[in-house]
Design an enzyme around this catalytic site. Structure first.
Site, mmCIF file in Angstrom:
data_model
loop_
_atom_site.group_PDB
_atom_site.id
_atom_site.type_symbol
_atom_site.label_atom_id
_atom_site.label_comp_id
_atom_site.label_asym_id
_atom_site.label_seq_id
_atom_site.Cartn_x
_atom_site.Cartn_y
_atom_site.Cartn_z
ATOM 1 N N LYS A 34 0.836 -1.206 0.000
ATOM 2 C CA LYS A 34 0.000 0.000 0.000
ATOM 3 C C LYS A 34 0.867 1.251 0.000
ATOM 4 C CE LYS A 34 -2.799 0.597 3.675
ATOM 5 N NZ LYS A 34 -2.606 1.883 4.371
ATOM 6 N N SER A 35 1.872 1.284 0.860
ATOM 7 C CA SER A 35 2.719 2.479 0.950
ATOM 8 C C SER A 35 3.401 2.771 -0.380
ATOM 9 C CB SER A 35 3.804 2.270 2.016
ATOM 10 O OG SER A 35 3.224 2.181 3.280
ATOM 11 N N ARG A 39 2.880 6.020 -3.253
ATOM 12 C CA ARG A 39 4.029 6.831 -3.679
ATOM 13 C C ARG A 39 4.254 6.731 -5.185
ATOM 14 N NH1 ARG A 39 4.216 5.615 1.572
ATOM 15 N NH2 ARG A 39 5.533 6.774 3.036
ATOM 16 N N GLY A 107 -5.142 7.684 5.620
ATOM 17 C CA GLY A 107 -4.253 8.641 6.289
ATOM 18 C C GLY A 107 -3.019 8.933 5.456
ATOM 19 N N SER A 180 7.364 8.805 12.428
ATOM 20 C CA SER A 180 6.273 8.689 11.456
ATOM 21 C C SER A 180 6.786 8.876 10.034
ATOM 22 C CB SER A 180 5.191 9.732 11.744
ATOM 23 O OG SER A 180 4.330 9.842 10.613
ATOM 24 N N GLN A 182 4.865 8.991 7.534
ATOM 25 C CA GLN A 182 3.955 9.896 6.831
ATOM 26 C C GLN A 182 4.379 11.346 7.027
ATOM 27 O OE1 GLN A 182 0.024 8.826 8.171
ATOM 28 N NE2 GLN A 182 -0.010 6.963 6.944
ATOM 29 N N ASP A 328 2.131 -1.360 11.756
ATOM 30 C CA ASP A 328 0.810 -1.772 11.261
ATOM 31 C C ASP A 328 0.488 -3.228 11.589
ATOM 32 O OD1 ASP A 328 0.348 0.741 10.215
ATOM 33 O OD2 ASP A 328 1.056 0.222 8.212
ATOM 34 N N LYS A 355 -4.391 5.289 14.938
ATOM 35 C CA LYS A 355 -4.474 4.666 13.602
ATOM 36 C C LYS A 355 -5.940 4.709 13.130
ATOM 37 C CE LYS A 355 -0.139 3.818 13.087
ATOM 38 N NZ LYS A 355 0.591 4.591 12.072
ATOM 39 N N ARG A 400 -7.522 -3.686 9.774
ATOM 40 C CA ARG A 400 -6.558 -4.614 10.394
ATOM 41 C C ARG A 400 -7.130 -5.294 11.642
ATOM 42 N NH1 ARG A 400 -2.469 -3.758 6.890
ATOM 43 N NH2 ARG A 400 -1.933 -1.610 6.400
HETATM 44 C C1 S3P Z 1 2.664 4.722 6.284
HETATM 45 C C2 S3P Z 1 3.247 5.038 7.482
HETATM 46 C C3 S3P Z 1 2.729 4.573 8.773
HETATM 47 C C4 S3P Z 1 1.745 3.412 8.615
HETATM 48 C C5 S3P Z 1 0.766 3.636 7.514
HETATM 49 C C6 S3P Z 1 1.478 3.843 6.189
HETATM 50 C C7 S3P Z 1 3.246 5.251 5.042
HETATM 51 O O1 S3P Z 1 2.050 5.637 9.409
HETATM 52 O O2 S3P Z 1 1.060 3.192 9.817
HETATM 53 O O3 S3P Z 1 -0.119 2.536 7.385
HETATM 54 O O4 S3P Z 1 2.916 4.749 3.958
HETATM 55 O O5 S3P Z 1 4.067 6.175 5.139
HETATM 56 P P1 S3P Z 1 2.819 6.660 10.395
HETATM 57 O O6 S3P Z 1 3.714 7.491 9.586
HETATM 58 O O7 S3P Z 1 1.689 7.464 11.005
HETATM 59 O O8 S3P Z 1 3.515 5.808 11.393
#
Ligand code: S3P
Length: 452
Positions: A34-35, A39, A107, A180, A182, A328, A355, A400
């Site tokens: 997913k991440s 991107r 998020g 984080s 993100q 996660d 989360k 999850r």
């Molecule tokens: C993610 C970072 C994580 C993770 C999220 C995806 C990302 O969050 O929990 O599912 O893709 O950068 P945090 O940056 O809030 O830890």
């Protein structure tokens, strides 16, 4: 009817009925990361030229990112069997969307886009569903404002966010108050447009997909210990991206096979980026039998096949340093702890409370229903392994939590009914079907909307 508060209303609720028993065997391939999928859309859109993505996650979260860039004028073909073609518009080619960008449950979309879009010439509003609307955004708004961004939030720093266009950003050195990826990524993406250098210092290592992918698009990113730096004003060049399987999705199967006698499962093509492999380290420390087969590199990310066989687990104190590397995976890991001999203690994980749900509370309530002894802590939980009973769980709309209790059913003495599971589709479309192929029996029921 479950309204998600952001313009999209799910017509019905989906509940899972996990029968219990069985074992996980055979060979499966989980959907794309997913991440990395998020991107790929973002950087592909800003690049010059045609970016081709394979293995893209066709889940609601990454599709929300894709739709957002389409709404900003980027030509995107697909997804079709995981293939996406992005006609990059260059760093300054995005156009003002006609309406607020609705990002659903995601998020990652909201936080990364807040960085990337705070340097555009147009205003844009970012909204999401009821869960996303409760999540903290000051963590990105604060550093972005330091860079010169104009960001309006709802009360308490919550979404919706209004990003004001036409701002001139300047680079900053930002020491992140929490680990984080993100936040790090939001600041770095804004940094692409800022004057001078933008530097983020991490309190602990977090996933580095943004840095790796920027490099893959020909953008120089410098890492020196905990500090990541880039200079603004550069360009991105289209790339070909192979998205590996998501270790966060694989985690449910790693745990499921580890806790279930008779299991022997091969998960092929899983991303094993060292900033994501905390789940393997934690499970191994608990005694799990996980073999990493044929580690290789694919599109700038490490990948391997993972073979997992049942082995008796024991409770451990989870090393705090591993928390961001498995952030996660804790719902699944809590299920492993519930099946382990002795007590497992997690501390330093207060991030779990912000989360898609408060995952410490959501898992604890589920454990209450299924008779698993535990004690919540402000920043974690103690779990005493033993028997898991049947019961009815509220997933709180958190993908999850839903999948964790589906996996728990493998060891449950009676069926587990899990409410509000539609959001499994945000990260793991086809979860039940794939799980069934491996031997996990999860039925589903559509619950009709209640008349207002
Ligand atoms: C993610 C970072 C994580 C993770 C999220 C995806 C990302 O969050 O929990 O599912 O893709 O950068 P945090 O940056 O809030 O830890």
């Amino acid at each position: 009817m479950t309204s998600d508060g952001g313009g999209v209303t799910r017509q019905e609720r989906i509940d899972y009925i996990a029968e219990g028993g069985g074992a996980l065997r055979g060979e499966i391939r989980v959907p794309g990361d997913k991440s990395i999928s998020h991107r790929a859309i973002m950087l592909g859109s800003l690049a010059e030229g045609l970016t081709e993505v394979r293995g893209f996650l066709e889940g609601e979260d990454s599709l929300a990112t894709l739709a957002a860039f389409r709404a900003m004028g980027v030509g995107i073909g697909g997804p079709e069997a995981g293939r996406v073609r992005i006609e990059g518009v260059g760093m300054h080619g995005l156009r003002a969307p006609a309406a607020p960008l609705y990002l659903g449950n995601s998020g990652t979309s909201m936080r990364l886009l807040s960085g990337l879009l705070s340097a555009q010439p147009f205003d844009v509003v970012l909204t999401g569903d009821a869960s996303l609307t409760r999540r903290p955004m000051a963590r990105v708004a604060d550093p972005l404002r330091l860079m010169g961004a104009g960001i309006e939030t709802a009360e308490g720093g919550r979404p919706p966010l209004r990003l004001l266009g036409g701002r001139v950003l300047h680079g900053i050195e930002y020491r992140m108050p929490m680990a984080s990826a993100q936040v790090k990524s939001a600041v770095l993406l804004a940094g692409l447009y800022a004057s001078g250098n933008t530097c983020v210092i991490e309190p602990a290592p977090t996933r580095d997909h943004t840095e790796r992918m920027l490099h893959g698009f020909g953008y120089a990113v410098h890492r020196d210990g905990a500090a990541v730096t880039l200079a603004g004003g550069g360009r991105l060049h289209a790339a070909s991206i192979e998205v590996p399987g998501d270790i966060s999705s694989a985690a449910f199967f790693l745990v499921g096979a580890a806790i279930t006698p008779g299991s022997d499962l091969l998960l092929t093509n899983v991303g094993i980026n060292p900033t994501r492999t905390g789940v393997i380290e934690i499970l191994r420390a608990m005694g799990a039998d996980i073999e990493v087969i044929d580690p290789r590199e694919s599109g700038g990310e490490p990948v391997a096949d993972l073979r997992v066989r049942h082995a008796p687990l024991r409770g451990i104190e989870i090393p705090v340093a591993l928390v961001p590397l498995a952030i996660d995976e804790f719902p699944a890991l809590f299920v492993a702890a519930a099946c382990a001999d002795g007590e497992t203690v997690l501390r330093g994980a207060e991030e779990l409370r912000v989360k898609e749900s408060d995952r410490i509370e959501a898992m604890a309530r589920g454990f209450e229903q299924t008779g698993v002894a535990h004690q919540t802590l402000p920043d974690g939980i103690r779990i005493r392994g033993g028997q898991i009973g049947g019961g009815t769980i509220d997933s709180r709309g958190d993908h999850r939590i839903a999948m964790a209790f589906a996996v728990a059913s493998l060891r449950a003495t009676a069926p587990i009914e899990i409410h509000d599971c539609a959001n499994v589709a945000t990260s793991f479309p086809g979860f039940r079907e794939l799980a069934a192929r491996a031997g996990l029996r999860v039925g589903q029921r559509h619950v009709a909307p209640v008349a207002p």
